[in-house]
Design a protein around this motif. Structure first.
Motif, PDB file in Angstrom:
ATOM      1  N   ALA A 179       0.978  -1.069   0.467  1.00 46.03           N
ATOM      2  CA  ALA A 179      -0.141   0.206  -0.267  1.00 46.03           C
ATOM      3  C   ALA A 179       0.742   1.455   0.056  1.00 46.03           C
ATOM      4  CB  ALA A 179      -0.516   0.108   0.950  1.00 46.03           C
ATOM      5  N   LEU A 180       0.545   1.887  -0.694  1.00 47.11           N
ATOM      6  CA  LEU A 180       1.954   3.169  -1.120  1.00 47.11           C
ATOM      7  C   LEU A 180       0.699   4.852  -0.563  1.00 47.11           C
ATOM      8  CD1 LEU A 180       2.520   3.344  -4.540  1.00 47.11           C
ATOM      9  CD2 LEU A 180       3.740   2.865  -2.593  1.00 47.11           C
ATOM     10  N   ASP A 181      -0.118   4.762  -0.143  1.00 43.26           N
ATOM     11  CA  ASP A 181      -1.146   5.393   0.737  1.00 43.26           C
ATOM     12  C   ASP A 181      -2.465   4.407   0.673  1.00 43.26           C
ATOM     13  OD1 ASP A 181      -2.361   6.292  -1.906  1.00 43.26           O
ATOM     14  OD2 ASP A 181      -1.502   8.268  -2.104  1.00 43.26           O
ATOM     15  N   ARG A 182      -3.410   5.871   0.803  1.00 44.88           N
ATOM     16  CA  ARG A 182      -4.998   5.289   1.670  1.00 44.88           C
ATOM     17  C   ARG A 182      -6.097   4.724   0.097  1.00 44.88           C
ATOM     18  NH1 ARG A 182      -8.997   8.366   2.871  1.00 44.88           N
ATOM     19  NH2 ARG A 182      -8.401   9.751   1.427  1.00 44.88           N
ATOM     20  N   THR A 183      -5.071   5.376  -1.045  1.00 45.99           N
ATOM     21  CA  THR A 183      -6.400   5.082  -2.290  1.00 45.99           C
ATOM     22  C   THR A 183      -4.723   3.866  -2.966  1.00 45.99           C
ATOM     23  OG1 THR A 183      -5.682   6.733  -3.369  1.00 45.99           O
ATOM     24  CG2 THR A 183      -7.569   6.703  -2.343  1.00 45.99           C
ATOM     25  N   ARG A 184      -4.218   3.756  -3.308  1.00 48.95           N
ATOM     26  CA  ARG A 184      -2.869   3.503  -4.221  1.00 48.95           C
ATOM     27  C   ARG A 184      -2.381   2.073  -3.917  1.00 48.95           C
ATOM     28  NH1 ARG A 184       0.449   7.864  -5.908  1.00 48.95           N
ATOM     29  NH2 ARG A 184       1.139   8.248  -4.375  1.00 48.95           N
ATOM     30  N   ARG A 185      -1.646   1.149  -4.932  1.00 43.91           N
ATOM     31  CA  ARG A 185      -1.413  -0.255  -3.874  1.00 43.91           C
ATOM     32  C   ARG A 185      -0.854   0.007  -5.663  1.00 43.91           C
ATOM     33  NH1 ARG A 185      -2.952  -3.854  -0.486  1.00 43.91           N
ATOM     34  NH2 ARG A 185      -4.113  -2.449   0.482  1.00 43.91           N
ATOM     35  N   LEU A 186       0.397  -1.045  -5.343  1.00 47.46           N
ATOM     36  CA  LEU A 186       1.771  -1.758  -6.328  1.00 47.46           C
ATOM     37  C   LEU A 186       1.666  -3.304  -6.052  1.00 47.46           C
ATOM     38  CD1 LEU A 186       3.799   0.005  -8.181  1.00 47.46           C
ATOM     39  CD2 LEU A 186       5.534  -0.576  -6.320  1.00 47.46           C
ATOM     40  N   SER A 187       1.402  -3.418  -7.147  1.00 46.93           N
ATOM     41  CA  SER A 187       1.819  -5.000  -7.011  1.00 46.93           C
ATOM     42  C   SER A 187       2.225  -6.007  -7.641  1.00 46.93           C
ATOM     43  CB  SER A 187      -0.044  -5.571  -7.147  1.00 46.93           C
ATOM     44  OG  SER A 187      -0.545  -4.695  -6.341  1.00 46.93           O
ATOM     45  N   VAL A 188       2.948  -6.691  -7.363  1.00 44.10           N
ATOM     46  CA  VAL A 188       3.848  -7.806  -8.285  1.00 44.10           C
ATOM     47  C   VAL A 188       2.504  -8.477  -8.891  1.00 44.10           C
ATOM     48  CG1 VAL A 188       6.183  -8.778  -8.901  1.00 44.10           C
ATOM     49  CG2 VAL A 188       5.972  -6.517  -8.082  1.00 44.10           C
ATOM     50  N   VAL A 189       2.236  -8.978 -10.384  1.00 44.04           N
ATOM     51  CA  VAL A 189       1.621 -10.006 -10.767  1.00 44.04           C
ATOM     52  C   VAL A 189       2.713 -10.759 -11.443  1.00 44.04           C
ATOM     53  CG1 VAL A 189      -0.642 -10.765 -11.918  1.00 44.04           C
ATOM     54  CG2 VAL A 189      -0.397  -8.804 -10.477  1.00 44.04           C
ATOM     55  N   ARG A 190       3.044 -11.697 -11.028  1.00 39.39           N
ATOM     56  CA  ARG A 190       3.189 -13.346 -12.335  1.00 39.39           C
ATOM     57  C   ARG A 190       2.434 -14.583 -13.401  1.00 39.39           C
ATOM     58  NH1 ARG A 190       6.009 -16.118  -8.877  1.00 39.39           N
ATOM     59  NH2 ARG A 190       8.633 -15.298  -9.129  1.00 39.39           N
ATOM     60  N   TYR A 191       2.180 -13.709 -14.560  1.00 41.81           N
ATOM     61  CA  TYR A 191       1.786 -14.698 -15.545  1.00 41.81           C
ATOM     62  C   TYR A 191       2.597 -15.400 -16.035  1.00 41.81           C
ATOM     63  CZ  TYR A 191       2.367 -10.724 -19.227  1.00 41.81           C
ATOM     64  OH  TYR A 191       3.138 -10.186 -19.390  1.00 41.81           O
ATOM     65  N   GLY A 192       2.673 -16.934 -16.648  1.00 45.35           N
ATOM     66  CA  GLY A 192       3.871 -17.309 -16.782  1.00 45.35           C
ATOM     67  C   GLY A 192       5.069 -17.107 -16.266  1.00 45.35           C
ATOM     68  N   SER A 193       6.273 -16.868 -17.215  1.00 45.11           N
ATOM     69  CA  SER A 193       7.616 -16.738 -16.489  1.00 45.11           C
ATOM     70  C   SER A 193       7.659 -15.002 -16.654  1.00 45.11           C
ATOM     71  CB  SER A 193       8.365 -18.199 -17.381  1.00 45.11           C
ATOM     72  OG  SER A 193       7.962 -17.368 -18.546  1.00 45.11           O
ATOM     73  N   ARG A 194       6.695 -13.841 -16.952  1.00 41.87           N
ATOM     74  CA  ARG A 194       7.067 -13.037 -16.435  1.00 41.87           C
ATOM     75  C   ARG A 194       6.230 -12.529 -15.214  1.00 41.87           C
ATOM     76  NH1 ARG A 194       5.797 -10.379 -22.836  1.00 41.87           N
ATOM     77  NH2 ARG A 194       7.041  -8.761 -21.278  1.00 41.87           N
ATOM     78  N   GLU A 195       6.839 -11.240 -14.559  1.00 47.37           N
ATOM     79  CA  GLU A 195       6.993 -10.394 -13.807  1.00 47.37           C
ATOM     80  C   GLU A 195       5.945  -8.916 -14.201  1.00 47.37           C
ATOM     81  OE1 GLU A 195       8.992 -10.488 -10.645  1.00 47.37           O
ATOM     82  OE2 GLU A 195       8.363 -12.593  -9.828  1.00 47.37           O
ATOM     83  N   VAL A 196       4.950  -8.571 -14.054  1.00 44.86           N
ATOM     84  CA  VAL A 196       4.574  -7.174 -14.226  1.00 44.86           C
ATOM     85  C   VAL A 196       4.258  -6.488 -13.109  1.00 44.86           C
ATOM     86  CG1 VAL A 196       3.296  -7.801 -16.455  1.00 44.86           C
ATOM     87  CG2 VAL A 196       2.325  -7.559 -14.577  1.00 44.86           C
ATOM     88  N   LEU A 197       4.488  -4.959 -12.481  1.00 44.79           N
ATOM     89  CA  LEU A 197       4.653  -4.036 -11.553  1.00 44.79           C
ATOM     90  C   LEU A 197       3.381  -3.197 -12.098  1.00 44.79           C
ATOM     91  CD1 LEU A 197       6.505  -3.338  -9.024  1.00 44.79           C
ATOM     92  CD2 LEU A 197       6.550  -1.229  -9.822  1.00 44.79           C
ATOM     93  N   VAL A 198       2.001  -3.613 -10.925  1.00 42.31           N
ATOM     94  CA  VAL A 198       0.857  -2.843 -11.352  1.00 42.31           C
ATOM     95  C   VAL A 198       0.714  -2.206 -10.393  1.00 42.31           C
ATOM     96  CG1 VAL A 198      -1.769  -3.212 -11.349  1.00 42.31           C
ATOM     97  CG2 VAL A 198      -0.445  -4.532 -12.496  1.00 42.31           C
ATOM     98  N   LEU A 199      -0.056  -0.726 -10.342  1.00 38.81           N
ATOM     99  CA  LEU A 199       0.083   0.205 -10.071  1.00 38.81           C
ATOM    100  C   LEU A 199      -1.365   0.671  -9.690  1.00 38.81           C
ATOM    101  CD1 LEU A 199       0.905   3.211  -7.716  1.00 38.81           C
ATOM    102  CD2 LEU A 199       1.039   3.958  -9.913  1.00 38.81           C
ATOM    103  N   THR A 200      -2.431   0.613  -9.104  1.00 38.52           N
ATOM    104  CA  THR A 200      -3.618   0.587  -8.856  1.00 38.52           C
ATOM    105  C   THR A 200      -4.121   1.575  -8.409  1.00 38.52           C
ATOM    106  OG1 THR A 200      -3.852  -0.418  -7.127  1.00 38.52           O
ATOM    107  CG2 THR A 200      -4.479  -1.660 -10.044  1.00 38.52           C
TER     108      THR A 200
END
Length: 97
Positions: free
Chosen positions: A51-72
């Protein structure tokens, strides 16, 4: 219904019951493992999030052998793909800290 017909029906029922009991472990060995089970790989998994603050969240998601960084959670969601082939997000974050 004669005695012979009754015995035939009973033996057929017993055969089906034994077949079901013996076939279940065999099907578990033969069928491919579903994702999420031990030894299987999930098609999409959440590696970690922060959790970055009250509303934003940083996530690391893996699909297959790849990883992505998601800011929501902001006004716009952002997806960042990791281009470094030698390391993943999680190992790069561990090296940085």
């Amino acid at each position: 219904m004669t005695l012979h017909d009754g015995l035939t029906a009973c033996s057929a029922l017993m055969f089906v019951m034994v077949l079901l009991v013996c076939l279940k472990p065999l099907l578990k060995l033969v069928s491919p493992q579903r994702s999420g089970q031990k030894g299987g790989t999930a098609a999409l998994s959440l590696v970690g999030q922060m959790a970055l603050d009250r509303t934003r969240r940083l996530s690391v998601v893996r699909y297959g052998s790849r990883e992505v960084l998601v800011l929501t959670g902001g006004t716009q969601d952002v997806l960042l793909e990791w281009q470094n082939e030698g390391a993943a997000f999680t190992s790069a974050l561990e090296d940085a800290s």
